[in-house]
Motif scaffolding. Sequence first.
Motif, PDB file in Angstrom:
ATOM      1  N   GLY A  34       0.808  -1.216   0.000  1.00 34.16           N
ATOM      2  CA  GLY A  34       0.000   0.000   0.000  1.00 34.16           C
ATOM      3  C   GLY A  34       0.836   1.258   0.000  1.00 34.16           C
ATOM      4  N   VAL A  38       0.188   6.350   4.678  1.00 36.13           N
ATOM      5  CA  VAL A  38       0.868   5.636   5.764  1.00 36.13           C
ATOM      6  C   VAL A  38       1.990   4.752   5.208  1.00 36.13           C
ATOM      7  N   GLU A  57       1.608  -1.485  -4.829  1.00 38.67           N
ATOM      8  CA  GLU A  57       0.441  -0.594  -4.876  1.00 38.67           C
ATOM      9  C   GLU A  57      -0.360  -0.894  -6.143  1.00 38.67           C
ATOM     10  N   THR A  58      -1.670  -1.024  -5.986  1.00 38.82           N
ATOM     11  CA  THR A  58      -2.505  -1.322  -7.157  1.00 38.82           C
ATOM     12  C   THR A  58      -2.697  -0.087  -8.050  1.00 38.82           C
ATOM     13  N   ARG A  59      -2.626   1.093  -7.479  1.00 40.56           N
ATOM     14  CA  ARG A  59      -2.875   2.303  -8.278  1.00 40.56           C
ATOM     15  C   ARG A  59      -1.703   2.596  -9.220  1.00 40.56           C
ATOM     16  N   CYS A  69      -8.716  13.056   3.577  1.00 37.88           N
ATOM     17  CA  CYS A  69      -8.157  13.772   4.728  1.00 37.88           C
ATOM     18  C   CYS A  69      -7.735  15.194   4.335  1.00 37.88           C
ATOM     19  N   GLN A 146      -5.528  15.304   1.043  1.00 38.03           N
ATOM     20  CA  GLN A 146      -4.788  14.091   0.663  1.00 38.03           C
ATOM     21  C   GLN A 146      -4.518  14.041  -0.844  1.00 38.03           C
ATOM     22  N   PHE A 171      -0.949  -7.118  -4.175  1.00 38.02           N
ATOM     23  CA  PHE A 171      -0.504  -8.128  -3.200  1.00 38.02           C
ATOM     24  C   PHE A 171      -1.669  -9.089  -2.969  1.00 38.02           C
ATOM     25  N   ASP A 205      -2.457  -1.355   3.816  1.00 39.94           N
ATOM     26  CA  ASP A 205      -3.328  -1.556   2.660  1.00 39.94           C
ATOM     27  C   ASP A 205      -4.777  -1.177   2.944  1.00 39.94           C
ATOM     28  N   ASP A 332      -5.091   2.635   8.345  1.00 43.76           N
ATOM     29  CA  ASP A 332      -6.473   2.163   8.249  1.00 43.76           C
ATOM     30  C   ASP A 332      -6.560   0.632   8.273  1.00 43.76           C
ATOM     31  N   GLY A 342      -9.896  14.979  12.699  1.00 40.11           N
ATOM     32  CA  GLY A 342      -8.955  14.755  11.599  1.00 40.11           C
ATOM     33  C   GLY A 342      -7.798  13.869  12.002  1.00 40.11           C
ATOM     34  N   GLY A 344      -7.385  10.293  11.456  1.00 38.40           N
ATOM     35  CA  GLY A 344      -7.333   8.936  10.908  1.00 38.40           C
ATOM     36  C   GLY A 344      -5.974   8.716  10.280  1.00 38.40           C
ATOM     37  N   MET A 345      -5.699   9.456   9.225  1.00 35.90           N
ATOM     38  CA  MET A 345      -4.404   9.363   8.554  1.00 35.90           C
ATOM     39  C   MET A 345      -3.267   9.683   9.534  1.00 35.90           C
ATOM     40  N   ASN A 346      -3.502  10.675  10.376  1.00 34.10           N
ATOM     41  CA  ASN A 346      -2.416  11.117  11.267  1.00 34.10           C
ATOM     42  C   ASN A 346      -2.065  10.064  12.312  1.00 34.10           C
TER      43      ASN A 346
HETATM   44  C1  LIG Z   1     -14.210  11.593   3.917  1.00 30.45           C
HETATM   45  C2  LIG Z   1     -12.972  11.313   4.702  1.00 30.45           C
HETATM   46  C3  LIG Z   1     -12.373  12.354   5.401  1.00 30.45           C
HETATM   47  C4  LIG Z   1     -11.221  12.100   6.120  1.00 30.45           C
HETATM   48  N1  LIG Z   1     -10.635  13.127   6.809  1.00 30.45           N
HETATM   49  C5  LIG Z   1      -9.509  12.888   7.529  1.00 30.45           C
HETATM   50  C6  LIG Z   1      -8.843  13.934   8.229  1.00 30.45           C
HETATM   51  O1  LIG Z   1      -9.254  15.085   8.204  1.00 30.45           O
HETATM   52  N2  LIG Z   1      -7.719  13.620   8.935  1.00 30.45           N
HETATM   53  C7  LIG Z   1      -7.220  12.356   8.975  1.00 30.45           C
HETATM   54  O2  LIG Z   1      -6.171  12.138   9.627  1.00 30.45           O
HETATM   55  N3  LIG Z   1      -7.818  11.360   8.302  1.00 30.45           N
HETATM   56  C8  LIG Z   1      -8.950  11.585   7.586  1.00 30.45           C
HETATM   57  N4  LIG Z   1      -9.545  10.583   6.901  1.00 30.45           N
HETATM   58  C9  LIG Z   1      -8.963   9.246   6.972  1.00 30.45           C
HETATM   59  C10 LIG Z   1      -7.810   9.092   6.004  1.00 30.45           C
HETATM   60  O3  LIG Z   1      -8.211   9.376   4.704  1.00 30.45           O
HETATM   61  C11 LIG Z   1      -7.294   7.660   6.104  1.00 30.45           C
HETATM   62  O4  LIG Z   1      -7.077   7.382   7.477  1.00 30.45           O
HETATM   63  C12 LIG Z   1      -5.999   7.471   5.324  1.00 30.45           C
HETATM   64  O5  LIG Z   1      -6.197   7.483   3.938  1.00 30.45           O
HETATM   65  C13 LIG Z   1      -5.384   6.117   5.696  1.00 30.45           C
HETATM   66  O6  LIG Z   1      -4.190   5.946   5.012  1.00 30.45           O
HETATM   67  P1  LIG Z   1      -3.615   4.500   4.749  1.00 30.45           P
HETATM   68  O7  LIG Z   1      -2.339   4.724   4.001  1.00 30.45           O
HETATM   69  O8  LIG Z   1      -3.601   3.727   6.011  1.00 30.45           O
HETATM   70  O9  LIG Z   1      -4.697   3.776   3.847  1.00 30.45           O
HETATM   71  P2  LIG Z   1      -5.233   4.177   2.404  1.00 30.45           P
HETATM   72  O10 LIG Z   1      -5.215   5.627   2.198  1.00 30.45           O
HETATM   73  O11 LIG Z   1      -6.538   3.465   2.257  1.00 30.45           O
HETATM   74  O12 LIG Z   1      -4.167   3.537   1.437  1.00 30.45           O
HETATM   75  C14 LIG Z   1      -4.087   2.150   1.249  1.00 30.45           C
HETATM   76  C15 LIG Z   1      -3.393   1.896  -0.068  1.00 30.45           C
HETATM   77  O13 LIG Z   1      -3.203   0.491  -0.225  1.00 30.45           O
HETATM   78  C16 LIG Z   1      -3.507   0.135  -1.557  1.00 30.45           C
HETATM   79  N5  LIG Z   1      -3.882  -1.278  -1.524  1.00 30.45           N
HETATM   80  C17 LIG Z   1      -4.944  -1.827  -0.887  1.00 30.45           C
HETATM   81  N6  LIG Z   1      -4.959  -3.158  -1.068  1.00 30.45           N
HETATM   82  C18 LIG Z   1      -3.861  -3.472  -1.817  1.00 30.45           C
HETATM   83  C19 LIG Z   1      -3.326  -4.702  -2.327  1.00 30.45           C
HETATM   84  N7  LIG Z   1      -3.912  -5.870  -2.085  1.00 30.45           N
HETATM   85  N8  LIG Z   1      -2.201  -4.644  -3.059  1.00 30.45           N
HETATM   86  C20 LIG Z   1      -1.565  -3.459  -3.301  1.00 30.45           C
HETATM   87  N9  LIG Z   1      -2.053  -2.272  -2.861  1.00 30.45           N
HETATM   88  C21 LIG Z   1      -3.176  -2.275  -2.111  1.00 30.45           C
HETATM   89  C22 LIG Z   1      -4.622   1.066  -1.955  1.00 30.45           C
HETATM   90  O14 LIG Z   1      -4.707   1.212  -3.360  1.00 30.45           O
HETATM   91  C23 LIG Z   1      -4.204   2.359  -1.256  1.00 30.45           C
HETATM   92  O15 LIG Z   1      -3.408   3.174  -2.067  1.00 30.45           O
HETATM   93  C24 LIG Z   1     -10.687  10.797   6.154  1.00 30.45           C
HETATM   94  C25 LIG Z   1     -11.305   9.768   5.448  1.00 30.45           C
HETATM   95  C26 LIG Z   1     -12.438  10.020   4.736  1.00 30.45           C
HETATM   96  C27 LIG Z   1     -13.103   8.889   3.988  1.00 30.45           C
END
Ligand SMILES: Cc1cc2nc3c(=O)[nH]c(=O)nc-3n(C[C@H](O)[C@H](O)[C@H](O)COP(=O)(O)OP(=O)(O)OC[C@H]3O[C@@H](n4cnc5c(N)ncnc54)[C@H](O)[C@@H]3O)c2cc1C
Length: 568
Positions: A34, A38, A57-59, A69, A146, A171, A205, A332, A342, A344-346
């Motif tokens: 991913g 994060v 990463e799939t994207r 975020c 984001q 993956f 992921d 996540d 805010g 989640g990501m942080n």
């Molecule tokens: C509407 C909304 C508002 C938000 N506002 C906030 C905010 O203000 N502050 C804050 O801190 N957070 C906020 N969040 C939460 C935040 O967006 C997430 O917590 C954050 O994106 C998590 O990051 P991550 O890298 O853990 O996961 P993700 O951003 O989900 O990234 C996971 C990555 O893994 C990849 N992936 C998944 N499965 C596979 C696989 N099998 N093989 C290869 N790649 C894969 C995906 O393509 C993706 O790129 C918000 C969320 C939403 C929906």
Amino acid sequence: MRATCVLAAFAWLPIFTQTSSMDRRLDASVVVVGAGPVGLTLALDLAWRGIDVTVLETRHAGEPPNVKCNQVSARSMEIFRRLGLADRIRATGLPPEYRNDVSCCVAATGAELSRIKLPSRAGRVRGETGDDGWWPTAEFPHRINQLFLEPLLFAHAAAQPRIRILNRTRFDAFTQDRDGVTALAEDLDTGERVTLTSRYLVGCDGGRSTVRHGVGAEFLGIPVVQHVQSTYFRAPDLIDRLPGEPAWMYLAFNPRRCGTMMAIDGRERWLIHNFLYHGETDYEAVDRDAAIRNILGVGDDFAYEVISKEDWIGRRLVADRFGKGRAFICGDAAHLWIPHAGYGMNAGIADAADLAWMLAAVLDGWADPRLLEAYSAERQPITDQVSRFAFNMSKEVSHQRREISVDIERAGDVGDAARARLGQEAYDLYVQQQCCGGLNFGYFYAGSPVIAYDGEPHPPYSMGRFASSSVPGCRAPHVWLGPGRSLYDAAGAGFALLRFDASAAVDAIIAAAARRRVPLAVVDIADEQAEALYARKLALVRPDQHVAWRGDAAPADPLGLIDLVRGA
Ligand SMILES: Cc1cc2nc3c(=O)[nH]c(=O)nc-3n(C[C@H](O)[C@H](O)[C@H](O)COP(=O)(O)OP(=O)(O)OC[C@H]3O[C@@H](n4cnc5c(N)ncnc54)[C@H](O)[C@@H]3O)c2cc1C
């Protein structure tokens, strides 16, 4: 004030690549699944510590995510400062002079009830302060969606020689044994199978994490807290209709529809979250257009163009374990909650910072593999606590919205009184979220096997409030060592032994660290306020800037201390 640094050294392991006609075989020290915010932060932190990483990463390369975020917290900015990225991130986002204020209002174009004051990004650089100005931090928060943050992190990661990113690669599964991990993936464009061997694997992921299932973790908590209808739209005329100086966020309170609007580019792109009322669970049954117009306070003549719609469920879910053996989960993949404050990501970025130094220390050979058991013990309780803060806040917010009186839109004294009252109540509730000092700096690791506790209780904290403390487990209180020179800059990448009294002997700790090859910098700080804040002559700070030990003199068994903090 003066600061002296001694020694910070890491080795790195080279990438070994093999190919065959049947499939591709790759090797790395760490495989990260991913490339969201994060996964990219984890990869950057590991690479910065000299570890080679492969990210799956799939994207497509640099493909932006959905609009999600909207802010990088102060603590995340401190982490990015360490990685040399804070200035670059702060140079991106809303226009330089666009204020980060939060306006509590009847509708975005209607009467303002109160305002949380936060400077623009150029203002932050100039040293202007706002309602979070009291924070003792190396970096203030930064409002950036984001959409803009991720491509920036991606470009920086892609430029690192120790990071290999395999885009369009999914993956699928992994196995692990005593020596390492074997991961199976597929190139989505060619169908080619990719087999990766590594010492460790980390699932970043996202909420539907495959790695979470692989480590046998389960999400526990509340699967449905709230339904939210989100719309990302373009409306070039809106900015001129906003009263006063445009704010970054508008919290609309009116009896017809409450919601949140955020400026995405500070010009024409906006995001509205319509937090559905209790009992509203069918997104299609809620008139999206009418809700948007009520939140904006505009009539049918106002034109806007929908860029994308995303309807989502706010949850409170935290995994019951954050890893197993050589595989871990962050972000996540490990926790999901409604993004009040805010965070989640942080919180995911904080997971990455905690895990990165531990993995690097073990791969570098100076820490025992048992150090990695501390990751779950430290991050699982903290993220569970944040999930409860966010959940409790969502209940208070829903209650406030339900109580809105029609008086809020009346002219005259009755209306004025209702607006003044709600303005104050909204300010009091939302300043905790928008200036969430406790979530940034107040959390501490209370049950870690690699921290030398000394019996003093940790200071309590709430979402908004905290007290800086050197009690082991807390974030090392921040002090400035000189203009623009943070304590964290001086502490470097390894452990840092802070000395507030030059007569305190540190040779025994230095010798113990050298014997175990633990990188240690001694930082002398001649400053009475900092000495009073730390309340001890010596403090041992970990590579993630949390206090591992403190005392007025070296411990009786310095080697025992060094062995404890390195997991041996
Ligand atoms: C509407 C909304 C508002 C938000 N506002 C906030 C905010 O203000 N502050 C804050 O801190 N957070 C906020 N969040 C939460 C935040 O967006 C997430 O917590 C954050 O994106 C998590 O990051 P991550 O890298 O853990 O996961 P993700 O951003 O989900 O990234 C996971 C990555 O893994 C990849 N992936 C998944 N499965 C596979 C696989 N099998 N093989 C290869 N790649 C894969 C995906 O393509 C993706 O790129 C918000 C969320 C939403 C929906």
